[in-house]
Design a protein around this motif. Structure first.
Motif, PDB file in Angstrom:
ATOM      1  N   LYS A   1      40.672  47.327  43.575  1.00 22.98           N
ATOM      2  CA  LYS A   1      41.829  46.207  43.940  1.00 22.98           C
ATOM      3  C   LYS A   1      41.217  45.116  44.300  1.00 22.98           C
ATOM      4  O   LYS A   1      40.160  45.067  45.335  1.00 22.98           O
TER       5      LYS A   1
ATOM      6  N   GLU B   1      49.340  53.514  44.741  1.00 27.28           N
ATOM      7  CA  GLU B   1      49.887  52.385  43.655  1.00 27.28           C
ATOM      8  C   GLU B   1      49.639  52.583  42.043  1.00 27.28           C
ATOM      9  O   GLU B   1      50.484  52.281  41.415  1.00 27.28           O
TER      10      GLU B   1
ATOM     11  N   ALA C   1      52.155  55.112  40.745  1.00 28.17           N
ATOM     12  CA  ALA C   1      53.658  55.206  40.987  1.00 28.17           C
ATOM     13  C   ALA C   1      54.352  55.076  39.495  1.00 28.17           C
ATOM     14  O   ALA C   1      53.718  54.522  38.739  1.00 28.17           O
TER      15      ALA C   1
ATOM     16  N   TRP D   1      43.966  43.919  39.566  1.00 27.09           N
ATOM     17  CA  TRP D   1      43.010  45.107  39.315  1.00 27.09           C
ATOM     18  C   TRP D   1      41.844  44.802  38.505  1.00 27.09           C
ATOM     19  O   TRP D   1      41.929  44.248  37.548  1.00 27.09           O
TER      20      TRP D   1
END
Length: 165
Positions: A122, A3, A6, A128
């Motif tokens: 996370k 994630e 990305a 985050w």
């Protein structure tokens, strides 16, 4: 980890108070600094998360130029490590990184070393947090614009919303 990486890892870091992690260039006789300020969409608020190796990534600014990384292996670090994913935050216009500097201030550094390696976490709310190797958390500060620090606990100020750019 996927994630974070990305879209090439390109992210803006929004603090709990709506302010953004920003690189501020100072006059030549003063140190450049990292601050949180209103969102402008300018390059100074564009950061890139990069993977350093299997267990480590970095978060540089928008410049995607390759920089020779000075990385460490477990045997060269001054303490024992566990294989936890690590990141650095790379800055926008020139090649610099978010660093856990003296007196727990967040400052720009021009190469990756142990002070620039952060562990991404996370949070339950989808935000985050980033923990330094000195067990301090990257903090967006209070409820006004100001300098970035590293704090001993992962509370509200240490939670970041990552926005793609």
């Amino acid at each position: 980890m996927a994630e974070l990486l990305a879209d090439g890892g390109r992210r803006r870091f929004k603090a709990h108070n709506g302010l953004y992690l920003t690189y501020r260039k100072k006059p030549w006789f003063q140190r450049n600094e990292l601050i949180v300020t209103r969102g402008t969409g300018e390059d100074e608020q564009k950061w890139t998360i990069q993977q350093l190796n299997e267990n480590e990534i970095s978060i540089p600014e928008q410049s995607l130029a390759t920089v020779p990384y000075r990385t460490h292996t477990a045997s060269t670090l001054p303490y024992s490590t566990v294989p936890i994913p690590q990141v650095t935050i790379r800055g926008p216009r020139v090649d610099y990184y978010v660093s856990h500097s003296d007196y727990d201030k967040g400052r720009p550094a021009y190469e990756v070393d142990t002070w620039e390696m952060l562990t991404p976490v996370k949070n339950d709310d989808g935000s985050w947090s980033f923990k330094s190797r000195w067990d301090k958390w990257l903090s967006g500060g209070g409820y006004r614009e100001g300098q970035v620090h590293f704090m001993p606990e992962n509370l509200t100020c240490e939670k970041w919303t990552l926005e793609a750019w």
